[in-house]
Design an enzyme around this catalytic site. Structure first.
Site, PDB file in Angstrom:
ATOM      1  N   ASP A  55       0.821  -1.217   0.000  1.00 57.98           N
ATOM      2  CA  ASP A  55       0.000   0.000   0.000  1.00 57.98           C
ATOM      3  C   ASP A  55       0.855   1.268   0.000  1.00 57.98           C
ATOM      4  O   ASP A  55       0.708   2.126   0.871  1.00 57.98           O
ATOM      5  CB  ASP A  55      -0.942   0.031   1.209  1.00 57.98           C
ATOM      6  CG  ASP A  55      -1.683  -1.265   1.411  1.00 57.98           C
ATOM      7  OD1 ASP A  55      -2.247  -1.775   0.440  1.00 57.98           O
ATOM      8  OD2 ASP A  55      -1.695  -1.765   2.552  1.00 57.98           O
ATOM      9  N   GLU A 222     -11.592  -1.617  -3.250  1.00 61.06           N
ATOM     10  CA  GLU A 222     -10.990  -0.853  -2.157  1.00 61.06           C
ATOM     11  C   GLU A 222      -9.882   0.045  -2.693  1.00 61.06           C
ATOM     12  O   GLU A 222      -9.689   0.178  -3.905  1.00 61.06           O
ATOM     13  CB  GLU A 222     -10.440  -1.801  -1.087  1.00 61.06           C
ATOM     14  CG  GLU A 222      -9.456  -2.826  -1.594  1.00 61.06           C
ATOM     15  CD  GLU A 222      -9.110  -3.881  -0.542  1.00 61.06           C
ATOM     16  OE1 GLU A 222      -9.654  -3.837   0.573  1.00 61.06           O
ATOM     17  OE2 GLU A 222      -8.290  -4.757  -0.847  1.00 61.06           O
TER      18      GLU A 222
END
Length: 336
Positions: A55, A222
């Site tokens: 991420d 997401e």
């Protein structure tokens, strides 16, 4: 992150148990098509050094240094003089805020987003646990953006079991003098709230806008990241299964809108609230499950910053940098 450590997002297995409850919250639509299985995507740019991230969010600091912050370890930091050669440089936080434990028993922060505005750096991040939407988004600020210089400003947004969304994966975008935060993972997908440009917190009574979802359980969309270009806002999201090493099926999709709050659609006009959006990048060769993306905007050049799982290194998550090009129709493609 090493393979022995938990990845930061829930798997489809964890969410399957909640699929029946969630089904009534998702709009009916035809499921989005699966991404192509192999070739056709350019490899990420070559990078060296410590590139084991999950991420990632990147920025070029005012002194010219590049920094990537990523999930785990107080938000792990890696720095580079040129954006290609990276070294581990500690973490954003040297002391972990005590309020995190109310959302994460391990006090483990996820999915940072770094921006520079009003003369300082702002770092948004999430704290949660797997399979739960008892989650919160926090904010820290720094005068330099360097690891170890961050002051936590506390919680800015949260979700709980009564909410149809999950307050993780923050993304920040400015437009027409207003500041917005997108967020979301599974549940009913991607949401957005308006922020106060001075405090970085939601404005009083802010509506929670709906930007994207999936029609198919477990509603695996997401990691929203929005950039403004020309007269459009572009919403990049991650689809499908994260955090499973070489079994990951993550892929990156994009839609656009003339308003930050949507509606976002793919090229064919299908709304992203009905599973729309175009596949921008999917797994190919050794580069499995690309996702967890953000966009680095650096002196007129845009780069898709993401992680992938390296099939030639046991599925270790690594930093992917893919230059973006913008076509005559305004849509992003991966430069070759």
């Amino acid at each position: 992150m090493p393979l022995g450590r938990p990845a930061r997002r829930r798997t489809a297995t964890l969410l399957a148990a909640g699929a029946t409850v969630l089904a009534c919250l998702a709009p009916a639509a035809i499921a989005a098509p699966a991404p192509p299985p192999s070739a056709g995507y350019p490899d990420p740019l070559p990078v060296t050094g410590d590139t084991e991230v999950h991420d990632p969010s990147a920025i070029r600091l005012q002194d010219g240094t590049y920094v990537v912050y990523s999930t785990h370890g107080g938000l792990e930091a890696r720095t580079s003089p040129d954006g290609r050669h990276w070294k581990r440089s500690g973490s954003a936080f040297t002391a972990l805020p005590s309020w995190w434990r109310a959302y994460s028993s391990e006090s483990d922060p996820w999915a940072p987003e770094i921006v520079h505005r009003q003369g300082r750096y702002w770092l948004y991040y999430a704290v949660s646990s797997f399979g739960s939407n008892h989650s919160a988004i926090g904010l820290a600020t720094s005068p330099t953006g360097r690891p170890g210089t961050w002051t936590d400003q506390g919680k800015v947004f949260e979700s709980g079991s009564a909410d149809p969304y999950n307050a993780i994966d923050p993304g920040i975008v400015e437009g027409d003098g207003r500041l917005w935060m997108s967020f979301g993972s599974h549940w009913t997908g991607i949401r957005m709230v308006e922020l106060d440009g001075r405090t970085g917190r939601p404005v009083a009574g802010a509506a929670v806008h709906h930007l994207a979802t999936r029609p198919d359980a477990p509603y695996a969309v997401e990691a929203p990241s929005i950039v403004r270009r020309g007269g459009h806002y572009y919403l990049f999201v991650s689809y499908d299964r994260c955090c499973a090493g070489t079994d990951s099926t993550y892929n990156i999709r994009v839609g656009r809108s003339t308003s930050p709050t949507g509606p976002y659609t793919g090229r064919d006009g299908t709304p992203m609230t009905r599973g729309g959006g175009d596949v921008l990048l999917a797994g190919h060769g050794r580069y499995i499950g690309p996702g967890g993306q953000s966009v680095l905007r650096d002196r007129g050049r845009d780069t898709l910053v993401h992680h992938y799982y390296d099939a030639q290194d046991g599925g270790t998550p690594k930093l992917g940098l893919a230059p973006l090009a913008w076509g005559p129709d305004g849509w992003p493609t991966l430069a070759r």
